[in-house]
Design a protein around this motif. Structure first.
Motif, mmCIF file in Angstrom:
data_model
loop_
_atom_site.group_PDB
_atom_site.id
_atom_site.type_symbol
_atom_site.label_atom_id
_atom_site.label_comp_id
_atom_site.label_asym_id
_atom_site.label_seq_id
_atom_site.Cartn_x
_atom_site.Cartn_y
_atom_site.Cartn_z
ATOM 1 N N ASP A 66 3.955 66.985 40.679
ATOM 2 C CA ASP A 66 4.076 68.108 41.618
ATOM 3 C C ASP A 66 3.495 67.680 42.968
ATOM 4 O O ASP A 66 2.288 67.745 43.197
ATOM 5 C CB ASP A 66 3.338 69.333 41.073
ATOM 6 C CG ASP A 66 3.452 70.539 41.986
ATOM 7 O OD1 ASP A 66 4.063 70.425 43.079
ATOM 8 O OD2 ASP A 66 2.906 71.601 41.619
ATOM 9 N N GLN A 67 4.366 67.244 43.872
ATOM 10 C CA GLN A 67 3.924 66.734 45.162
ATOM 11 C C GLN A 67 3.628 67.834 46.176
ATOM 12 O O GLN A 67 3.299 67.555 47.322
ATOM 13 C CB GLN A 67 4.964 65.750 45.721
ATOM 14 C CG GLN A 67 4.995 64.442 44.958
ATOM 15 C CD GLN A 67 3.711 63.638 45.133
ATOM 16 O OE1 GLN A 67 3.380 63.208 46.234
ATOM 17 N NE2 GLN A 67 2.970 63.448 44.043
ATOM 18 N N SER A 68 3.699 69.100 45.752
ATOM 19 C CA SER A 68 3.299 70.178 46.648
ATOM 20 C C SER A 68 1.771 70.294 46.708
ATOM 21 O O SER A 68 1.233 70.920 47.609
ATOM 22 C CB SER A 68 3.915 71.508 46.215
ATOM 23 O OG SER A 68 3.364 71.934 44.974
ATOM 24 N N ASN A 72 -2.279 65.436 44.661
ATOM 25 C CA ASN A 72 -1.219 64.602 44.089
ATOM 26 C C ASN A 72 -0.579 63.712 45.159
ATOM 27 O O ASN A 72 -0.278 62.547 44.908
ATOM 28 C CB ASN A 72 -0.163 65.461 43.409
ATOM 29 C CG ASN A 72 -0.687 66.141 42.170
ATOM 30 O OD1 ASN A 72 -1.800 65.880 41.724
ATOM 31 N ND2 ASN A 72 0.105 67.029 41.601
ATOM 32 N N ARG A 73 -0.400 64.258 46.365
ATOM 33 C CA ARG A 73 0.162 63.459 47.460
ATOM 34 C C ARG A 73 -0.805 62.334 47.848
ATOM 35 O O ARG A 73 -0.374 61.231 48.159
ATOM 36 C CB ARG A 73 0.480 64.342 48.658
ATOM 37 C CG ARG A 73 1.705 65.219 48.426
ATOM 38 C CD ARG A 73 2.273 65.802 49.708
ATOM 39 N NE ARG A 73 1.320 66.475 50.553
ATOM 40 C CZ ARG A 73 1.014 67.765 50.489
ATOM 41 N NH1 ARG A 73 1.581 68.545 49.579
ATOM 42 N NH2 ARG A 73 0.134 68.294 51.316
ATOM 43 N N LYS A 74 -2.093 62.618 47.809
ATOM 44 C CA LYS A 74 -3.092 61.588 48.106
ATOM 45 C C LYS A 74 -3.023 60.458 47.074
ATOM 46 O O LYS A 74 -3.105 59.281 47.430
ATOM 47 C CB LYS A 74 -4.500 62.175 48.123
ATOM 48 C CG LYS A 74 -4.805 62.996 49.352
ATOM 49 C CD LYS A 74 -6.230 63.520 49.292
ATOM 50 C CE LYS A 74 -6.566 64.363 50.488
ATOM 51 N NZ LYS A 74 -7.944 64.886 50.424
ATOM 52 N N GLN A 75 -2.882 60.819 45.803
ATOM 53 C CA GLN A 75 -2.775 59.797 44.765
ATOM 54 C C GLN A 75 -1.489 58.984 44.920
ATOM 55 O O GLN A 75 -1.485 57.768 44.685
ATOM 56 C CB GLN A 75 -2.846 60.421 43.371
ATOM 57 C CG GLN A 75 -4.248 60.892 43.000
ATOM 58 C CD GLN A 75 -4.358 61.216 41.532
ATOM 59 O OE1 GLN A 75 -4.128 60.357 40.694
ATOM 60 N NE2 GLN A 75 -4.707 62.458 41.220
ATOM 61 N N GLU A 76 -0.414 59.639 45.318
ATOM 62 C CA GLU A 76 0.854 58.931 45.557
ATOM 63 C C GLU A 76 0.688 57.919 46.690
ATOM 64 O O GLU A 76 1.115 56.762 46.579
ATOM 65 C CB GLU A 76 1.963 59.935 45.888
ATOM 66 C CG GLU A 76 3.330 59.318 46.015
ATOM 67 C CD GLU A 76 3.872 58.771 44.710
ATOM 68 O OE1 GLU A 76 4.607 57.763 44.763
ATOM 69 O OE2 GLU A 76 3.578 59.325 43.638
ATOM 70 N N LEU A 77 0.050 58.334 47.773
ATOM 71 C CA LEU A 77 -0.192 57.438 48.903
ATOM 72 C C LEU A 77 -1.088 56.272 48.498
ATOM 73 O O LEU A 77 -0.851 55.127 48.903
ATOM 74 C CB LEU A 77 -0.814 58.203 50.068
ATOM 75 C CG LEU A 77 -1.106 57.385 51.321
ATOM 76 C CD1 LEU A 77 0.162 56.744 51.880
ATOM 77 C CD2 LEU A 77 -1.784 58.251 52.371
ATOM 78 N N LYS A 78 -2.074 56.537 47.676
ATOM 79 C CA LYS A 78 -2.970 55.483 47.205
ATOM 80 C C LYS A 78 -2.209 54.442 46.384
ATOM 81 O O LYS A 78 -2.397 53.235 46.552
ATOM 82 C CB LYS A 78 -4.079 56.112 46.342
ATOM 83 C CG LYS A 78 -5.410 55.481 46.474
ATOM 84 C CD LYS A 78 -6.431 56.309 45.709
ATOM 85 C CE LYS A 78 -7.803 55.798 45.981
ATOM 86 N NZ LYS A 78 -8.814 56.496 45.230
ATOM 87 N N ALA A 79 -1.315 54.903 45.510
ATOM 88 C CA ALA A 79 -0.517 53.984 44.693
ATOM 89 C C ALA A 79 0.439 53.170 45.567
ATOM 90 O O ALA A 79 0.607 51.960 45.360
ATOM 91 C CB ALA A 79 0.262 54.758 43.632
ATOM 92 N N ARG A 80 1.046 53.817 46.551
ATOM 93 C CA ARG A 80 1.950 53.089 47.453
ATOM 94 C C ARG A 80 1.189 52.068 48.279
ATOM 95 O O ARG A 80 1.648 50.941 48.468
ATOM 96 C CB ARG A 80 2.686 54.059 48.368
ATOM 97 C CG ARG A 80 3.765 54.792 47.651
ATOM 98 C CD ARG A 80 4.582 55.657 48.566
ATOM 99 N NE ARG A 80 5.557 56.383 47.755
ATOM 100 C CZ ARG A 80 6.299 57.354 48.216
ATOM 101 N NH1 ARG A 80 6.210 57.720 49.473
ATOM 102 N NH2 ARG A 80 7.151 57.952 47.428
#
Length: 152
Positions: A66-68, A72-80
């Motif tokens: 759930d990228q809202s 979760n968006r912070k974790q996505e950016l960290k993985a990228r």
């Protein structure tokens, strides 16, 4: 690059599966398992996706689909960011410069990554470092992308 990442994942106890998935899903990570969409045609794109999913293995916790949600968006950016630094560390820009790589297309080929991944990585580095950063005797400019060699 893809084969090397597959070996690294295996050495870390992460299982990789290539399965047919919806076109909108390129890869998923859950509980030491990574699924890569079998319909992805190039190994360079598979390497980029695998690197990002390994980034989730190293940096993420829980269900972040759930990228809202900001966390979760912070974790996505960290993985990228983990993937960018894994496949495209700044030192490789300098090595590409020394190898006479002349443009972004050649740089993506040199690195074994997709042009989209390259573009996103450069943008992330620009966000992190500003318009340029210095490594050893080289200044890397992010916009436009270039390397300046400094004299001692």
């Amino acid at each position: 690059m893809y084969e090397r990442l597959l070996r690294e994942a295996s050495d870390q106890g992460v299982d990789i599966y290539e399965k047919p998935m919806k076109p909108t899903i390129k890869g998923l990570y859950c509980d030491n398992n990574i699924w890569i969409n079998k319909h992805i045609s190039t190994t360079s794109e598979k390497a980029c996706i695998l690197a990002e999913e390994l980034g989730h293995y190293h940096t993420s916790a829980g269900n972040i689909l759930d990228q809202s949600k900001i966390e979760n968006r912070k974790q996505e950016l960290k993985a990228r960011s983990w993937a960018y630094e894994k496949l495209f560390p700044l030192q490789k820009i300098v090595k590409a410069h020394q190898s006479r790589v002349r443009n972004r297309y050649e740089l993506a080929e040199y690195l074994g990554v997709s042009e989209e991944f390259l573009k996103d990585a450069i943008e992330r580095y620009r966000e992190k470092y500003g318009p340029f950063t210095t490594i050893d005797n080289y200044t890397i400019c992010f916009d436009p992308l270039g390397v300046l060699e400094l004299f001692d």
